[in-house]
Design a protein around this motif. Structure first.
Motif, PDB file in Angstrom:
ATOM      1  N   SER A 115       1.404   3.478  -2.736  1.00 18.83           N
ATOM      2  CA  SER A 115       0.892   5.192  -2.880  1.00 18.83           C
ATOM      3  C   SER A 115       2.379   6.156  -3.603  1.00 18.83           C
ATOM      4  O   SER A 115       2.395   7.373  -3.791  1.00 18.83           O
ATOM      5  CB  SER A 115       1.384   6.233  -1.330  1.00 18.83           C
ATOM      6  OG  SER A 115       1.881   5.949  -0.812  1.00 18.83           O
TER       7      SER A 115
ATOM      8  N   THR B 243       0.139  -1.342   0.115  1.00 17.64           N
ATOM      9  CA  THR B 243      -0.207   0.094  -0.333  1.00 17.64           C
ATOM     10  C   THR B 243       0.571   1.602  -0.147  1.00 17.64           C
ATOM     11  O   THR B 243       0.844   2.623  -0.659  1.00 17.64           O
ATOM     12  CB  THR B 243      -1.511   0.069   1.409  1.00 17.64           C
ATOM     13  OG1 THR B 243      -1.851  -0.965   1.025  1.00 17.64           O
ATOM     14  CG2 THR B 243      -1.567   1.390   1.258  1.00 17.64           C
TER      15      THR B 243
ATOM     16  N   LEU C  80       1.875   8.589  -6.651  1.00 17.74           N
ATOM     17  CA  LEU C  80       2.793  10.036  -6.451  1.00 17.74           C
ATOM     18  C   LEU C  80       3.958  10.506  -7.844  1.00 17.74           C
ATOM     19  O   LEU C  80       3.732  11.509  -8.534  1.00 17.74           O
ATOM     20  CB  LEU C  80       3.817  10.510  -5.263  1.00 17.74           C
ATOM     21  CG  LEU C  80       4.100  12.081  -4.629  1.00 17.74           C
ATOM     22  CD1 LEU C  80       3.232  12.366  -4.697  1.00 17.74           C
ATOM     23  CD2 LEU C  80       4.438  11.931  -3.327  1.00 17.74           C
TER      24      LEU C  80
END
Length: 240
Positions: free
Chosen positions: A52, A48, A56
């Protein structure tokens, strides 16, 4: 001193950083947790966090790309990019890298990597950022100082992100051409680590179907990587 260290890491990071990841393969000798349930949650949390970081990076590259490779392994910038995600964080690509490294480290369940690898990589990125921003301040002067007053160095502040990207075009071609190697590297590494753990814990016969499923996933990721590489090399994806 920090600037000199940062310049050193900037120049040799592509050779040094992969060596640090070798620590992950000592997981079987010094794991962070021995509990099977804890390891599952480590993998979920790690993936996770890494995803992320990848998202980004993708948003950053897709909206407004900044060349970080420099020239002849030295820092270089023709313009000070302040658009897109750079309007909310001065170093979104490096912050994305840090999240990916942290995620892979957590999922890898390696005490050696947690104790030595992650602190080393955090320090290396802090030094690189210090050296880069020193260079940018000399290069752009007051414009860069004003930019620093408005925008956080590391942690993004996404307030007003809707207005920032309003009217901006997401460049899918640039995302593929510039970013295809990063997800290939960390996803393949993580899948190989997972295969190694499952094989050592359960043996081949007990985990055959899982190992083959993970191998197929690696083949899919590798196919995507080589497809993007082929399209880039043969200039089917041209950047304006």
């Amino acid at each position: 001193m920090m600037v000199k260290i940062g310049n050193f890491f900037f120049r040799y990071r592509n050779a040094l950083f992969p060596l640090v990841f070798a620590l992950l393969f000592f997981e079987g000798t010094w794991p962070v947790f021995n509990s099977e349930l804890a390891e599952i949650w480590e993998i979920i949390l790690g993936i996770t966090i890494a995803l992320s970081g990848q998202i980004l990076r993708a948003l950053t590259v897709g909206f407004a790309y900044i060349k970080r490779g420099g020239k002849k392994k030295r820092m270089h910038a023709e313009t000070l990019v302040q658009e897109g995600i750079f309007a909310h964080c001065r170093n979104p690509l490096y912050f994305g890298n840090i999240l990916i490294l942290l995620g892979v480290g957590i999922a890898g369940n390696s005490l050696l990597f947690v104790m030595f690898g992650i602190p080393f990589l955090f320090f290396a990125y802090a030094a690189i950022i210090c050296a880069e921003e020193t260079y940018l301040e000399k290069r752009f002067g007051q414009v860069f100082k004003d930019y620093c007053k408005r925008v956080n160095r590391i942690i993004p502040d996404f307030s007003g992100i809707g207005n920032t990207i309003k009217g901006m075009e997401f460049n899918w071609k640039r995302l593929i051409v510039k970013e295809y190697a990063t997800p290939f590297a960390w996803i393949t590494g993580l899948l190989l680590l997972t295969m190694k753990d499952i094989y050592l814990d359960q043996g081949y016969e007990a985990s055959k179907s899982t190992l083959w499923s993970l191998l197929i996933l690696i083949m899919i990721v590798a196919t995507a990587f080589f497809t993007a590489w082929y399209l880039k090399k043969n200039k089917f994806l041209r950047l304006k």
